[in-house]
Enzyme design. Structure first.
Site, PDB file in Angstrom:
ATOM      1  N   GLU A  65      49.477  32.260  -1.773  1.00 48.07           N
ATOM      2  CA  GLU A  65      49.770  31.850  -0.698  1.00 48.07           C
ATOM      3  C   GLU A  65      51.394  31.664  -0.598  1.00 48.07           C
ATOM      4  O   GLU A  65      51.854  31.010  -1.718  1.00 48.07           O
ATOM      5  CB  GLU A  65      49.164  30.394  -0.409  1.00 48.07           C
ATOM      6  N   ARG A 300      41.394  27.457 -14.919  1.00 49.15           N
ATOM      7  CA  ARG A 300      42.829  27.512 -14.845  1.00 49.15           C
ATOM      8  C   ARG A 300      43.534  27.492 -16.049  1.00 49.15           C
ATOM      9  O   ARG A 300      42.916  26.662 -16.858  1.00 49.15           O
ATOM     10  CB  ARG A 300      43.285  26.762 -13.612  1.00 49.15           C
ATOM     11  N   LYS A 310      52.318  23.708  -7.029  1.00 43.80           N
ATOM     12  CA  LYS A 310      53.329  24.188  -6.007  1.00 43.80           C
ATOM     13  C   LYS A 310      53.810  22.890  -5.557  1.00 43.80           C
ATOM     14  O   LYS A 310      55.102  22.809  -5.527  1.00 43.80           O
ATOM     15  CB  LYS A 310      52.994  25.082  -5.319  1.00 43.80           C
TER      16      LYS A 310
HETATM   17  P1  ATP Z   1      48.939  25.450  -6.663  1.00 45.84           P
HETATM   18  O1  ATP Z   1      47.913  24.248  -6.416  1.00 45.84           O
HETATM   19  O2  ATP Z   1      50.139  25.503  -7.633  1.00 45.84           O
HETATM   20  O3  ATP Z   1      49.752  25.596  -5.036  1.00 45.84           O
HETATM   21  P2  ATP Z   1      47.429  27.506  -5.584  1.00 45.84           P
HETATM   22  O4  ATP Z   1      45.958  27.863  -6.348  1.00 45.84           O
HETATM   23  O5  ATP Z   1      47.291  26.722  -4.410  1.00 45.84           O
HETATM   24  O6  ATP Z   1      48.247  26.773  -6.835  1.00 45.84           O
HETATM   25  P3  ATP Z   1      47.650  30.065  -4.699  1.00 45.84           P
HETATM   26  O7  ATP Z   1      48.991  30.778  -4.440  1.00 45.84           O
HETATM   27  O8  ATP Z   1      46.697  29.904  -3.888  1.00 45.84           O
HETATM   28  O9  ATP Z   1      48.233  28.875  -5.387  1.00 45.84           O
HETATM   29  O10 ATP Z   1      47.302  30.963  -6.026  1.00 45.84           O
HETATM   30  C1  ATP Z   1      47.065  32.106  -6.274  1.00 45.84           C
HETATM   31  C2  ATP Z   1      46.045  32.428  -7.254  1.00 45.84           C
HETATM   32  O11 ATP Z   1      46.291  31.961  -8.451  1.00 45.84           O
HETATM   33  C3  ATP Z   1      44.616  31.776  -6.846  1.00 45.84           C
HETATM   34  O12 ATP Z   1      43.907  32.824  -7.042  1.00 45.84           O
HETATM   35  C4  ATP Z   1      44.383  30.712  -7.818  1.00 45.84           C
HETATM   36  O13 ATP Z   1      43.531  30.671  -8.498  1.00 45.84           O
HETATM   37  C5  ATP Z   1      45.505  31.345  -9.043  1.00 45.84           C
HETATM   38  N1  ATP Z   1      45.786  30.220  -9.969  1.00 45.84           N
HETATM   39  C6  ATP Z   1      46.567  29.169  -9.200  1.00 45.84           C
HETATM   40  N2  ATP Z   1      47.196  28.140 -10.265  1.00 45.84           N
HETATM   41  C7  ATP Z   1      46.497  28.791 -11.560  1.00 45.84           C
HETATM   42  C8  ATP Z   1      46.402  28.170 -12.611  1.00 45.84           C
HETATM   43  N3  ATP Z   1      47.038  27.026 -13.365  1.00 45.84           N
HETATM   44  N4  ATP Z   1      45.619  28.837 -13.593  1.00 45.84           N
HETATM   45  C9  ATP Z   1      45.245  30.201 -13.140  1.00 45.84           C
HETATM   46  N5  ATP Z   1      45.134  30.646 -12.261  1.00 45.84           N
HETATM   47  C10 ATP Z   1      45.781  30.139 -11.119  1.00 45.84           C
HETATM   48 MG    MG Z   2      45.549  28.043  -2.999  1.00 46.52          MG
END
Ligand code: ATP
Ligand code: MG
Length: 595
Positions: A65, A300, A310
């Site tokens: 995102e 993760r 984020k």
């Molecule tokens: P955040 O909580 O930091 O905002 P998010 O999952 O909301 O992370 P996205 O931009 O939606 O952020 O993530 C894109 C992809 O990265 C998703 O498929 C998510 O599962 C993966 N991802 C995010 N954080 C991790 C992590 N710590 N380890 C592995 N994959 C991750």
């Molecule tokens: Mg997300």
């Protein structure tokens, strides 16, 4: 969240890691290929290829995102998705999952593209760029919702968000059906179109899937799939005032792009039935054909001393606890890049930690070890005095100088030599002199001899002090037949070997000494305020003296400053002929004993 176990991998020891989360798979320290180690996802793909489910096709996607910069946790997902597609001769799509108009921005899109490219991946097959935006599917998503309305699978609910929340039920109590659940398709369609036309205020109505208010899985209790928002979207502007929710958008985007394996993190495990429900309903409606994309979850990446959210990283930026998203202390890809981490080291760490279903903590030292391994072989050596003290060679002529020679890399003679001048006044490290040395101190003290690395043996004769008894200079005499690399040098046996630069010739530079951003291995554990765990000493700026050749470093050029660690010319603040250096990592892990 479905987390079975919380292994705490603190040691950074590969063998420990191997036995703790990778019981059956050997990890080869020398194997630097990307994500090639076998894992349960590869087993699924291998089976699918054997059965011919999608023929031999493997298509994955990375769906960030654009609401912040990517961090080290995302690197794991990037390495998994792009690495797997590449290894199977497939393609990984880059798709921006941009259905939250409030928080998304083009700045983030660009930073995400930069970060993935820098990590060494692309989304091309042949001449085709597989770059997508969920916002490009808004029309289709809306049409499919209308179709689901006509088929009685979704309905417009006119309860407010509080009523919806309070009737959702709990883990032990079923939900209560909405009084609007049995509206006719005609009424639903009219209301939904009026929602789109801007006839209602935010929150007046939502569109919900009609699934099962008694499902043990709360995600299946009539989830909201559209809501009204009068907010401009960074790409579609004010065209829309109804926006689809993630669960509805994501699976449809996957199916529209013919994704085969949709990899995501474990927190989406409970959403998988919903993913499958939407796709199955739309397949029954004739929109898609089977086989449908398959969602597979992995754990993760949790790294000690690091925050991978984020939202919290944004808090650090907005609160000015760091100097922006690319601050070298930040665990963002942009920050790690600026700090001097290499794409190879990040990929290596992701490969070594593997893909599993078990949630675990990875020690930050494991990433640093991968980094040191990568840097050691590649980068030249240089000398830097970070905490300078003047050393005066009294028996060396004042107007003289001579050239000393050192290898560019101690293990690669073929890379040649570098040179720097020796003269009467030198800078040495303050910690390399001690007026009253403790037992076992072999460096400079009155009466003792040391070798000035790549130069001469000197004997300390005394010190100069200011009125407050601070040492302001050290005096010594040199032995003119002791120069390193000459025959006479072997006649001198000394225990200490210290580095130095000629004061008249040194390049005086700003050097930033970085350390971990947090003092604690789990800065945000148990909901505590991570700001309290900030390490106040994570950035120290010093004025250092470097061997003259360091002045020529271009932005992003790296070297090992002997005895101090690995450094990089900062990509933002360096100008030609005037590099500023960041310490990437010290030579040894100074945290391992305390963690
Ligand atoms: P955040 O909580 O930091 O905002 P998010 O999952 O909301 O992370 P996205 O931009 O939606 O952020 O993530 C894109 C992809 O990265 C998703 O498929 C998510 O599962 C993966 N991802 C995010 N954080 C991790 C992590 N710590 N380890 C592995 N994959 C991750
Ligand atoms: Mg997300």
């Amino acid at each position: 969240m479905n987390i079975e176990r919380n292994n705490d991998l603190r040691s950074g020891d590969k063998h420990n890691l191997k036995s703790a989360i990778y019981p059956d798979t050997p990890i080869h320290a020398s194997d630097k290929s990307v994500a090639s180690t076998s894992n349960f996802i590869r087993n699924i793909i291998d089976n699918d290829r054997r059965s011919g489910k999608w023929g031999q096709r493997v298509e994955t996607r990375f769906p960030p995102e654009p609401n912040g910069y990517l961090h080290i946790g995302h690197a794991k997902s990037i390495c998994a998705n792009f690495g797997i597609a590449r290894d199977y001769g497939g393609v990984c799509h880059l798709r921006f999952d941009d259905t939250n108009p409030e928080k998304e921005d083009m700045e983030y899109v660009n930073s995400i593209i930069d970060a993935i490219r820098w990590l060494g991946f692309d989304w091309k097959r042949g001449d085709c760029e597989h770059l997508y935006f969920a916002s490009d599917y808004y029309d289709q998503l809306f049409t499919f919702a209308e179709l689901l309305i006509q088929r009685g699978k979704v309905y417009v609910d006119s309860q407010n968000s509080e009523q919806i929340r309070s009737t959702r039920g709990t883990l032990t109590m079923p939900g209560i059906p909405s009084p609007y659940r049995n509206r006719t398709s005609e009424e639903n369609l009219r209301l939904f179109r009026e929602m789109k036309a801007g006839k209602f205020t935010e929150g007046a109505h939502v569109l919900r899937a009609k699934i099962d208010m008694e499902s043990p899985n709360i995600n299946m209790r009539d989830p909201v799939i559209y809501r009204i928002r009068f907010t401009s979207h960074y790409r579609t502007g004010d065209t829309w005032c109804v926006y689809p929710m993630y669960d509805y958008t994501h699976c449809i985007s996957d199916a529209l792009e013919n994704i085969t394996h949709s990899l995501c993190t474990l927190e989406f495990e409970d959403h998988r039935p919903l993913y499958n429900w939407f796709l199955s309903e739309l397949t029954d409606a004739g929109v898609f054909i089977r086989p449908l994309p398959q969602q597979i979850e992995f754990s993760r990446l949790n790294l000690t001393y690091v925050i991978t959210s984020k939202r919290k990283l944004l808090q650090l930026v907005e609160g000015k606890y760091v100097d922006g998203w690319d601050d070298p202390r930040m665990p963002t890809i942009a920050g790690l890049r600026r700090r001097g981490f290499t794409p190879e080291s990040i990929r290596l760490m992701c490969e070594r930690t593997g893909l599993t279903k078990v949630s675990s903590w990875i020690d930050f030292g494991l990433l640093e070890a991968a980094l040191r391994e990568d840097l050691d072989e590649k980068h030249p050596r240089a000398i830097a005095v970070l905490d300078p003290l003047k050393l005066i060679v009294d028996n060396y002529p004042e107007d003289s100088e001579e050239i000393c020679t050192a290898p560019v890399h101690p293990h690669h003679a073929e890379r040649g030599t570098r040179t720097f001048p020796f003269s009467r006044e030198l800078w040495i490290e303050r910690s390399d002199f001690n007026e009253k040395p403790p037992k076992g101190y072999f460096r400079l003290f009155p009466g003792n001899r040391v070798r000035l690395r790549y130069g001469f043996v000197v004997e300390c004769t005394g010190v100069d002090k200011d009125n407050n008894s601070n040492i302001i200079a050290v005096h010594c005499n040199y032995f003119s037949d002791s120069k390193s690399g000459t025959q006479g040098s072997n006649n001198y046996k000394v225990k200490g070997n210290i580095h130095w630069v000629s004061a008249a010739h040194a390049y005086c530079a700003e050097v930033r000494l970085y350390d971990r951003l947090f003092k604690e291995p789990h800065p945000d554990a148990n909901g505590r305020d991570f700001l309290e765990a900030l390490n106040p000493n994570a950035k120290r700026v010093v004025t250092a003296y470097l061997e003259p050749g360091a002045q020529q470093f271009l932005p992003e050029e790296r070297a090992q400053f002997e005895r101090h660690g690995y450094f990089i010319a900062d990509r933002v603040n360096s100008v030609p002929g005037k590099p500023v250096f960041n310490r990437i990592v010290s030579l040894r892990d100074s945290w391992s004993t305390s963690s």
